[in-house]
Write an enzyme that holds these catalytic residues in place. Structure first.
Site, PDB file in Angstrom:
ATOM      1  CG  HIS A  57      -1.995  -1.048   1.175  1.00 48.74           C
ATOM      2  ND1 HIS A  57      -3.074  -1.069   0.969  1.00 48.74           N
ATOM      3  CD2 HIS A  57      -1.812  -2.340   1.221  1.00 48.74           C
ATOM      4  CE1 HIS A  57      -4.080  -1.809   0.697  1.00 48.74           C
ATOM      5  NE2 HIS A  57      -3.127  -2.553   0.650  1.00 48.74           N
ATOM      6  NE  ARG A  79       3.057   5.136  11.690  1.00 51.02           N
ATOM      7  CZ  ARG A  79       3.079   4.644  10.254  1.00 51.02           C
ATOM      8  NH1 ARG A  79       4.452   5.600   9.820  1.00 51.02           N
ATOM      9  NH2 ARG A  79       2.017   4.229   9.633  1.00 51.02           N
ATOM     10  CG  ASP A 132      -0.168   9.213   0.704  1.00 47.70           C
ATOM     11  OD1 ASP A 132      -0.121   8.335   1.177  1.00 47.70           O
ATOM     12  OD2 ASP A 132      -0.418  10.408   1.329  1.00 47.70           O
ATOM     13  CB  ALA A 138      -6.787  12.351  -3.450  1.00 48.91           C
TER      14      ALA A 138
HETATM   15  C1  GDG Z   1      -2.023   3.350   3.141  1.00 47.53           C
HETATM   16  C2  GDG Z   1      -1.018   4.216   2.145  1.00 47.53           C
HETATM   17  C3  GDG Z   1      -2.688   4.394   0.750  1.00 47.53           C
HETATM   18  C4  GDG Z   1      -8.626   9.989   7.650  1.00 47.53           C
HETATM   19  N1  GDG Z   1      -8.984  11.203   8.864  1.00 47.53           N
HETATM   20  C5  GDG Z   1      -9.939  10.933   9.339  1.00 47.53           C
HETATM   21  C6  GDG Z   1     -10.034   9.813   8.419  1.00 47.53           C
HETATM   22  N2  GDG Z   1      -9.687   9.277   7.505  1.00 47.53           N
HETATM   23  C7  GDG Z   1      -9.262   8.039   6.995  1.00 47.53           C
HETATM   24  C8  GDG Z   1      -9.653   8.797   5.375  1.00 47.53           C
HETATM   25  C9  GDG Z   1      -8.993   8.135   4.719  1.00 47.53           C
HETATM   26  C10 GDG Z   1      -8.140   7.469   5.389  1.00 47.53           C
HETATM   27  O1  GDG Z   1      -8.158   7.494   6.435  1.00 47.53           O
HETATM   28  C11 GDG Z   1      -6.232   7.413   4.681  1.00 47.53           C
HETATM   29  O2  GDG Z   1      -5.831   6.844   3.973  1.00 47.53           O
HETATM   30  P1  GDG Z   1      -4.812   7.380   2.933  1.00 47.53           P
HETATM   31  O3  GDG Z   1      -4.221   6.385   2.047  1.00 47.53           O
HETATM   32  O4  GDG Z   1      -5.042   8.761   2.683  1.00 47.53           O
HETATM   33  O5  GDG Z   1      -3.724   7.187   4.220  1.00 47.53           O
HETATM   34  P2  GDG Z   1      -3.331   5.601   4.835  1.00 47.53           P
HETATM   35  O6  GDG Z   1      -3.732   5.538   5.942  1.00 47.53           O
HETATM   36  O7  GDG Z   1      -1.782   6.251   5.231  1.00 47.53           O
HETATM   37  O8  GDG Z   1      -2.799   4.360   3.647  1.00 47.53           O
HETATM   38  C12 GDG Z   1      -1.838   5.379   1.721  1.00 47.53           C
HETATM   39  C13 GDG Z   1      -3.849   3.211   1.967  1.00 47.53           C
HETATM   40  O9  GDG Z   1      -2.549   2.976   2.914  1.00 47.53           O
HETATM   41  C14 GDG Z   1      -4.333   2.708   0.667  1.00 47.53           C
HETATM   42  O10 GDG Z   1      -3.521   1.891  -0.259  1.00 47.53           O
HETATM   43  O11 GDG Z   1      -3.379   5.300  -0.090  1.00 47.53           O
HETATM   44  O12 GDG Z   1      -0.546   5.767  -0.161  1.00 47.53           O
HETATM   45  O13 GDG Z   1       0.325   5.647   2.996  1.00 47.53           O
HETATM   46  O14 GDG Z   1      -9.947   6.466   3.508  1.00 47.53           O
HETATM   47  O15 GDG Z   1     -11.060   8.901   5.473  1.00 47.53           O
HETATM   48  N3  GDG Z   1     -11.671   8.479   8.964  1.00 47.53           N
HETATM   49  C15 GDG Z   1     -12.128   9.469  10.077  1.00 47.53           C
HETATM   50  N4  GDG Z   1     -12.088  10.489  10.832  1.00 47.53           N
HETATM   51  C16 GDG Z   1     -11.148  10.854  10.546  1.00 47.53           C
HETATM   52  O16 GDG Z   1     -10.646  12.387  11.300  1.00 47.53           O
HETATM   53  N5  GDG Z   1     -13.440   8.609   9.879  1.00 47.53           N
END
Ligand code: GDG
Length: 722
Positions: free
Chosen positions: A162, A308, A369, A375
Site C-alpha cells: 500500500h 504514532r 504517498d 483525494a
Molecule cells: C496507506 C498508504 C494508501 C482520515 N482521517 C479520518 C479518517 N481518515 C481516513 C480517510 C482515509 C484514510 O483514513 C486515510 O487513507 P490514506 O490513503 O490517505 O492514507 P494511509 O492510512 O496512510 O494509507 C496510502 C492507503 O494505504 C491505501 O492503499 O492510499 O498511500 O499510506 O480513508 O478517510 N476517517 C475518519 N475520521 C477521520 O478523522 N472516519
C-alpha cells in the site's frame, strides 16, 4: 479467500475489564472490509492490543472474532514495539517514503519482524487449505509470502503493497534488502498502486537477485511471479450516499454558516512527516502574505489525525505544526477571523464527509504517498461538483487524477500560487475537471480493485505438479524399497543437491564426508551411483574421478561409465565458440565481477558475484545479443541461477541417463535441484523415486529442503544392508 494484514478490520478495546470490538480505521481496513464481507473467507491479523493485556481472555477473543470470520495473531507488547513500532514504522516506512534520514537499521527490530512474520505465516497456514487463495497486505508482512509458500506450496498467494516501492538507489540502503525481495517473491502476484513502483521493484529484483523479467513476469525461480499495478479505489457509493444524505447537507450548512461568506480550504491527514504538512502551512502563510485581498475571505480547516504518538519524530513534528499554526493565526488573523481552524483528533465518518462536501478546495499535498485515498474521497463527496483538488504529484493518486491542480509540494511558492489558482478557477472549469475525476473514481472502486487483483491472481498458472515433502512414512518406504532391491541406480545431481551453492563454482569442492558417503554407496555389486552434473568433465574427474561412480558432465554432453573413459554424446565441433566467446568476453569487461567458464560443449557466463547495478544493465543486453547469435548458429541458451549458458545440442541430463536406464533395476532414485534436473525426472519410467531439492514446483514426486537432508537420506541408505 484469506486476507492477511497487520490489523484486523476490527480493533479490540478494553473497557472496564471486558473486551469490545470497534471497526478499525485507515485506508486498508476500510477498503478491504467490503471484499471480506462479500465472501466466505477469513481475515488473519492482529486485534490491535497487546496480548499481555488480553491474558486469560484469549479464548473468548478468538470466539468473538470467529463470529466475524477473523483469526487473531496475538502480539506481545515487545512484538508491537519492535516489529510494528520498530522495523515497520522506523525502518520500512521512512525508507520507502524516501525519508532516509529517519530510517533506523536495528538488528533487534529486524529479528522481531522476522519472528512476527513467521507467526503470521504459521497462523495462516493453520487455517488455509490446499487450493485456497491467500492475499497478504502491506509492508508489515513482506516476508509472509515466502514463509507461507514453504509451508503450503499449493495455495495461490497474492501480495499488495500500500505504500510506495522506492527506487533501487534508496531500497539498496536496507541491510536486509535481499531477504525482503525473496519474501515478496514467494507470492504468485505482487501488486502495487502505480507502474512506477512496479518498475522500481523489478529493478531491485534484477539488481539484487539477478532475475530479469519479461512484461512484469520475473525470470528464473521455481514458479512464475508477476508484478503489476493495481491502483486502489474507494467505496464510491458509500461516500456519495453519505455526502448526499440530509445529515451531511445539514452539517455542511452548519460549517458554512460558521465560516461565513468565506471560501473553505480543507486539509485532512494522519500526522506524519510524509504528508507535507509543514510545507503546506508555509505555503498558506506565503499565500496570505502575498495576497492581502484574500485575507478574511478564506478559512483553512486543518484536520490532523493523531498517529504514532510514541515515536519521537512524530512528537517533534506535532510541536512544529502547533507552533506554525499559532504563528500564522497570530500573524494574519483579526478579530472575527481565524485563518486556520485546527482540529487535532479523528472525526466520525459522517462529519468527515460533511467537511469534504463543504470544502471549496482540498489541499492534498503529501511529500510521498503510496496512493492517498483522501483525494479520491473528496472527489466522491463533491455533490455540487465544483470543488477543486490541489494534489501532490508525489501521491500515487496523481497518476489517475490528472485534472487536479498538480503541484510539487517542496516548491512552497509554487504551492502558494496553486492555492490562489484553485480559489480563482472559473466555475465552468471547476465543474469540468471535477466531472472527469468523478467518472474515473466512480468506475475504479475498491471492489473493482480487489476484483482485478484477484482475477489476475486466479489466472496465474497452476503448477503441473507439486512434490510431497519426503516425510517419515515415505522415507521409510523408500528405504525399504532400497533394502529389498537386488539392483539399485542412484542418479544424483551435484551442486545444490549434494553440496550447497558456494560463491564461486570452484569453491564447491566435495568435503571428506561427502566423498566417504559416495564411496560407501558405490561399494558392492548391487549399487550403481551416477553423478549427473552441469559441470565440466575436468572438474568432475578431479573431484570425484577416483571414486567408483559413473559421471555425467555438462548436462549430458559427456558421460563416463564406471571404470570407463569419457565419451562425448554430441559432435565435438566447437567452431561456434570462436563466434560466441568474443561477445561474452566483451560483456565480461563491461560487468565487473562476472566470470566466464569454458566447458567442452558450453560457455557459461556467471554473474552471481557481479556488481548488481552493472549486471542489471548488462544482462538484458547480453541476452538480447545472444539470442540473435544463437539463432544463427543453432545453439541453446540456458538461463540458470545467476548464469547464462550457451551450448551446442541436443543433449540433456535425461538423454544422458538413458544409457543406464537400458538395464533392469530393482530401485531407481533421482535427486536434483534445478531446471536441468527436470529433464532427468521427465525421462524416468514410472516407479522410480524422484526427489526435488529445495523449491516447490517440479515433476519429481517428493521434495527435500536442502543438501543436508539429501546427505541424511543417503547416509541412511548407505548404513543399511548392502
Ligand atoms: C496507506 C498508504 C494508501 C482520515 N482521517 C479520518 C479518517 N481518515 C481516513 C480517510 C482515509 C484514510 O483514513 C486515510 O487513507 P490514506 O490513503 O490517505 O492514507 P494511509 O492510512 O496512510 O494509507 C496510502 C492507503 O494505504 C491505501 O492503499 O492510499 O498511500 O499510506 O480513508 O478517510 N476517517 C475518519 N475520521 C477521520 O478523522 N472516519
Amino acid at each position: 479467500m484469506i486476507i492477511v494484514s497487520n490489523r484486523l478490520p476490527v480493533t479490540a478495546k478494553q473497557e472496564e475489564g471486558t473486551v469490545q470490538f470497534v471497526p478499525s480505521v485507515g485506508g486498508l481496513a476500510t477498503g478491504l472490509r467490503s471484499v471480506h464481507a462479500a465472501g466466505e473467507g477469513l481475515w488473519v491479523g492482529w486485534p490491535g492490543i497487546a496480548a499481555d493485556a488480553l491474558r486469560g481472555k484469549e479464548t473468548a477473543v478468538c470466539r468473538d472474532l470467529a463470529d466475524v470470520h477473523c483469526v487473531p495473531v496475538f502480539l506481545t507488547a515487545r512484538d508491537v514495539r519492535d516489529y510494528y513500532g520498530g522495523f515497520s514504522n522506523r525502518t520500512v516506512w521512512p525508507l520507502f517514503h524516501y525519508f532516509t534520514q529517519h530510517a533506523t537499521y536495528d538488528r533487534g527490530h529486524w529479528d522481531a519482524y522476522r519472528r512476527v512474520n513467521e507467526r503470521f505465516a504459521a497462523a495462516t497456514a493453520e487455517v488455509a487449505r490446499p487450493g485456497d487463495t491467500v492475499w497478504v497486505q502491506d509492508y508489515h508482512l513482506m516476508l509472509v509470502p515466502a514463509l507461507l509458500r514453504a509451508r503450503l506450496p499449493d495455495v495461490r498467494i497474492g501480495f499488495f503493497l500500500h505504500i510506495p516501492f522506492p527506487s533501487y538507489e534508496v531500497f539498496r540502503l536496507l541491510p536486509w534488502r535481499r531477504e525482503i525481495l525473496e519474501g515478496l517473491l514467494g507470492a504468485d502476484l505482487v501488486g502495487f498502486h502505480t507502474h512506477d513502483y512496479v518498475g522500481h521493484f523489478l529493478d531491485a529484483v534484477h539488481a539484487l537477485l539477478g532475475r530479469g523479467h519479461a512484461s512484469g513476469e520475473v525470470d528464473g525461480g521455481e514458479r512464475p511471479v508477476r508484478a503489476d499495478a493495481f491502483p486502489m479505489g474507494i467505496d464510491y457509493d458509500r461516500f456519495r450516499t453519505a455526502a448526499e444524505a440530509p445529515a451531511a447537507r445539514r452539517e455542511a450548512g452548519r460549517i458554512r454558516r460558521h465560516v461565513g461568506d468565506r471560501k473553505v480550504i480543507l486539509s485532512v491527514d494522519r500526522l506524519d512527516y510524509t504528508k507535507g504538512v509543514l510545507e503546506r502551512l508555509e505555503a498558506f502563510d506565503l499565500f496570505l502574505a502575498e495576497n492581502p485581498a484574500w485575507r478574511e475571505r478564506v478559512t483553512l480547516i486543518f484536520l490532523l489525525v493523531p498517529s504514532r504518538t510514541r515515536v519521537e519524530e512524530y512528537r517533534d513534528l506535532k510541536r512544529q505544526i502547533d507552533e506554525r499554526v499559532g504563528r500564522i493565526n497570530g500573524r494574519h488573523g483579526s478579530v472575527g477571523w481565524v485563518p486556520i481552524w485546527y482540529l487535532y483528533r479523528s472525526v466520525p465518518f459522517e462529519r468527515l464527509v460533511a467537511l469534504y462536501r463543504a470544502a471549496d478546495v482540498a489541499l492534498v499535498t503529501p511529500l510521498r504517498d503510496g496512493m492517498n485515498l483522501v483525494a479520491k474521497e473528496y472527489v466522491a463527496s463533491q455533490v455540487d461538483g465544483d470543488g477543486v483538488l490541489v494534489l501532490s504529484e508525489f501521491a500515487g493518486a496523481a497518476q489517475e487524477l490528472g485534472e487536479a491542480l498538480l503541484v510539487n509540494p517542496n516548491d512552497v511558492p509554487g504551492l502558494a500560487r496553486a492555492i490562489g489558482e484553485a480559489l480563482e478557477l472559473p466555475k465552468r472549469e471547476r465543474v469540468e475537471r471535477m466531472r472527469r475525476m468523478q467518472e474515473r473514481v466512480a468506475a475504479h472502486t475498491v471492489e473493482a480493485w480487489a476484483a482485478d487483483f484477484l482475477a489476475e491472481l486466479g489466472a496465474r498458472g497452476r503448477p503441473e505438479h507439486v512434490p510431497q515433502p519426503l516425510e517419515r512414512e515415505a522415507a521409510d518406504r523408500l528405504a525399504a524399497a532400497y533394502t529389498k532391491a537386488e539392483s539399485r541406480l542412484l542418479l544424483l545431481d551435484y551442486d545444490g543437491t549434494l553440496v550447497p551453492f558456494a560463491p564461486t563454482p570452484a569453491q564447491a569442492r566435495p568435503d571428506r564426508e561427502l566423498r566417504t558417503l559416495l564411496s560407501r554407496l558405490a561399494e558392492g555389486s548391487r549399487n550403481e551411483v551416477v553423478i549427473v552434473s552441469g559441470r565440466d568433465r575436468e572438474t568432475l574427474a578431479a573431484w570425484l574421478g577416483d571414486l567408483d561412480v559413473g559421471l555425467v558432465a555438462e548436462h549430458g554432453a559427456w558421460v563416463r561409465e564406471r571404470g570407463g573413459a569419457w565419451r562425448a554424446t554430441v559432435s565435438r565441433d566447437a567452431a561456434w565458440k570462436a563466434r560466441v566467446r568474443p561477445l561474452l568476453e566483451r560483456y565480461l569487461r563491461r560487468t565487473p565481477g562476472a566470470i566466464l567458464e569454458e566447458k567442452a560443449f558450453a560457455l557459461a557466463w556467471h554473474f552471481r558475484r557481479a556488481e548488481p547495478y552493472a549486471s542489471r544493465l548488462r544482462v538484458p543486453e547480453l541476452r538480447e545479443e545472444l539470442r540473435d547469435l544463437a539463432a544463427q548458429l543453432a545453439l541453446h541458451v540456458l538461463e540458470g541461477d545467476h548464469v547464462i549458458e550457451v551450448k551446442a545440442g541436443p543433449f540433456h541430463k535425461g538423454l544422458a541417463a538413458a544409457r543406464w536406464l537400458e538395464r533392469e533395476w530393482g530401485f531407481v532414485l533421482a535427486m536434483g535441484d534445478d531446471r536441468t534436473d527436470e529433464d532427468l525426472f521427465a525421462s524416468l519410467p514410472a516407479g522410480c523415486w524422484t526427489i526435488k531439492v529445495g523449491g516447490s514446483r517440479s515433476r519429481a514426486a517428493y521434495r527435500l529442503p536442502g543438501p543436508p537432508d539429501v546427505r541424511a537420506l543417503l547416509a541412511r541408505l548407505a548404513g543399511g544392508r548392502r
